[in-house]
Scaffold this motif. Sequence first.
Motif, mmCIF file in Angstrom:
data_model
loop_
_atom_site.group_PDB
_atom_site.id
_atom_site.type_symbol
_atom_site.label_atom_id
_atom_site.label_comp_id
_atom_site.label_asym_id
_atom_site.label_seq_id
_atom_site.Cartn_x
_atom_site.Cartn_y
_atom_site.Cartn_z
ATOM 1 N N LEU A 220 -77.268 18.543 30.724
ATOM 2 C CA LEU A 220 -76.136 18.238 30.049
ATOM 3 C C LEU A 220 -76.890 16.631 29.716
ATOM 4 O O LEU A 220 -77.189 16.300 30.251
ATOM 5 N N ILE A 221 -77.443 16.752 27.876
ATOM 6 C CA ILE A 221 -78.270 16.106 28.296
ATOM 7 C C ILE A 221 -77.032 14.978 26.777
ATOM 8 O O ILE A 221 -77.045 15.363 25.998
ATOM 9 N N CYS A 222 -76.873 13.629 26.790
ATOM 10 C CA CYS A 222 -75.885 12.963 25.944
ATOM 11 C C CYS A 222 -75.579 11.631 26.229
ATOM 12 O O CYS A 222 -76.964 10.675 27.105
ATOM 13 N N HIS A 223 -75.095 10.765 25.273
ATOM 14 C CA HIS A 223 -75.369 8.987 26.486
ATOM 15 C C HIS A 223 -74.376 9.030 27.420
ATOM 16 O O HIS A 223 -73.296 10.132 26.860
ATOM 17 N N PRO A 224 -74.674 8.159 27.914
ATOM 18 C CA PRO A 224 -74.355 8.319 28.956
ATOM 19 C C PRO A 224 -72.758 8.005 28.394
ATOM 20 O O PRO A 224 -71.452 8.639 29.645
ATOM 21 N N SER B 280 -78.424 10.381 28.788
ATOM 22 C CA SER B 280 -78.962 10.942 30.582
ATOM 23 C C SER B 280 -79.322 12.170 30.415
ATOM 24 O O SER B 280 -78.516 12.804 29.269
ATOM 25 N N VAL B 281 -79.701 12.231 30.975
ATOM 26 C CA VAL B 281 -80.142 13.687 31.874
ATOM 27 C C VAL B 281 -78.770 14.267 33.140
ATOM 28 O O VAL B 281 -78.797 13.688 34.005
ATOM 29 N N VAL C 142 -88.133 19.770 36.458
ATOM 30 C CA VAL C 142 -88.130 19.604 35.193
ATOM 31 C C VAL C 142 -87.962 18.602 34.906
ATOM 32 O O VAL C 142 -88.029 18.195 33.678
ATOM 33 N N THR C 143 -86.598 17.991 35.242
ATOM 34 C CA THR C 143 -85.373 16.920 34.789
ATOM 35 C C THR C 143 -86.156 15.997 35.260
ATOM 36 O O THR C 143 -85.882 15.116 33.754
ATOM 37 N N PRO C 144 -87.029 15.815 35.374
ATOM 38 C CA PRO C 144 -87.573 14.053 35.352
ATOM 39 C C PRO C 144 -88.418 14.328 34.108
ATOM 40 O O PRO C 144 -88.867 13.405 33.167
ATOM 41 N N HIS C 145 -89.007 15.482 33.788
ATOM 42 C CA HIS C 145 -89.963 15.341 32.603
ATOM 43 C C HIS C 145 -88.852 15.748 31.069
ATOM 44 O O HIS C 145 -89.457 14.666 30.299
ATOM 45 N N LEU C 146 -87.857 15.762 31.576
ATOM 46 C CA LEU C 146 -87.041 15.203 30.248
ATOM 47 C C LEU C 146 -86.549 14.119 30.079
ATOM 48 O O LEU C 146 -86.381 13.723 29.403
ATOM 49 N N GLU C 147 -86.181 13.689 31.545
ATOM 50 C CA GLU C 147 -86.146 11.638 31.251
ATOM 51 C C GLU C 147 -86.663 11.497 30.469
ATOM 52 O O GLU C 147 -86.617 10.011 30.026
ATOM 53 N N LYS C 148 -88.117 11.604 30.956
ATOM 54 C CA LYS C 148 -89.399 10.838 30.315
ATOM 55 C C LYS C 148 -89.182 11.094 28.941
ATOM 56 O O LYS C 148 -89.804 10.172 28.047
ATOM 57 N N VAL D 134 -72.385 16.426 21.757
ATOM 58 C CA VAL D 134 -73.966 16.317 23.224
ATOM 59 C C VAL D 134 -75.160 16.873 21.781
ATOM 60 O O VAL D 134 -75.352 16.801 20.942
ATOM 61 N N GLY D 135 -75.848 16.073 23.202
ATOM 62 C CA GLY D 135 -77.262 15.700 22.638
ATOM 63 C C GLY D 135 -77.615 16.951 22.123
ATOM 64 O O GLY D 135 -78.225 18.091 21.742
ATOM 65 N N LEU D 136 -77.951 17.491 24.022
ATOM 66 C CA LEU D 136 -78.337 19.284 24.017
ATOM 67 C C LEU D 136 -77.538 20.031 25.244
ATOM 68 O O LEU D 136 -77.554 18.914 26.439
ATOM 69 N N THR D 137 -78.103 20.943 24.674
ATOM 70 C CA THR D 137 -76.827 21.518 26.481
ATOM 71 C C THR D 137 -78.501 22.809 26.874
ATOM 72 O O THR D 137 -78.609 22.875 25.942
#
Length: 452
Positions: A151-155, A125-126, A109-115, A194-197
């Motif tokens: 963790l999805i957030c600003h790097p 960034s994921v 799923v990670t690459p799809h979240l990055e997209k 944090v953007g998304l956990t």
Amino acid sequence: RNKEERLRDERLLLLKHQIQGGRPPLHPTEREIDLEHKVDLLLEHTRTDDRATPQYSAALIGGKNKANLMSDNRFMEFEKRSGEESILSAKELEALSKLENEHQVVAFVTPHLEKIFCNGDIEFSVFNSEQYKWIETTSETSAYNEKPDLLICHPAIASRKKPFHSRDTVLNQMREKHSYEYGVLSNWKLRDAVGLTCEAKVSIDNKGFGEVINYGAHLCFGKDGAERTRLILFDKTQCWLVGVVKGSVSDVTTFQWRDEGSASLLRDFIRQSPLTKALTAACQKFHVAVGTDSFLGAGAFGFVFRATRCSDGRFVALKVVYGSRDGVQRLERESIIMNKAHGECPDEVMGVEEDGFAILEDGLSGALLLSQVGEHYSNLVPQSILDSLKTLHRSGILHGDARLDNVVCVDGKPVWIDFADARLLPGLMTSQQDELENLKACVKKTFRYNAP
């Protein structure tokens, strides 16, 4: 107070139920009055030690919250938007359905979240955090810290980690095809940004939902906690968008990976915090960039990051405040004083870049660009710290907050920062002596050094 009493009664009832259900009490001869006293002590300990630790199982928490949300019509199913983009294609969903464990689901799923998240106005960034604990559950120990899957957030607010070792052949093949990032939140004080956990399961159940609820409770807890935070729970077929306000779940929206419109739904769900917005605006204003492992520190009025000037690659320090006109005014005052103090003591005071102060678009955020990035004060000779403060005093500068946290090491020499409380007036001998004595006490305690 009523809420505390209600919580006390619930815990007491749970203890009684455990005894009646065949579980032995902690002490076989305990009387009910002793149990009540221990519950009172537990509650007091919880309040004074800044805990948000749940007292029930994740499955119980998840089931109870789901039932309450459904009864209040706050557990909703997403209505498909015909013609809009879905997150996965039919072929991708089929491939996902064949995976065997949680690690594989996360990797797929990670690459799809990055997209979805890494190409917007704000940089996200994921980070894979499956094996790295970063959600704090108590201030006493890190042994019980929790580790969400992503963790999805600003790097700038994340610190990198090395990829964890795995013997999973399928997972390792996925790793060879895609470059994953691994990391955690740089500092617990940054949790509001944090953007998304994210948490993954092979199949979502009440236990998984309860784990996500616990994450949200901890992210919102304490004086630096987020008032609102957002989390996602997903498996091989579906995803739950979980909103949390002040530590409690406010609403849940579920969708299937193949639902039309799910891509825009998820994209709009991520939280863009005031700090993230201010940091992005400051980087655009000053033409600098911040990446992972950039966080340098946080004070009462701002956050400081290592930044790189796009023009020449030189490192500078970027200080950001947000959400307060008073904070912006304080930062502007600090800029003015630092410029004057640097003119008097260029070797002892951090410089400010030309046009290095900016009020950002909303008027509630501001940024200050400092000319150098210092190292930790532990790299300094103790006496040199004291001597540098004396130099400031001889030039008629009272720092106003002369603590070790406000001095950094630049080329092996002490340089002072954070001049928001400084005063540039001669003749403040009493105040200067008090400031020096306080610093001596700090140096003695930290370095075990007695100044002559």
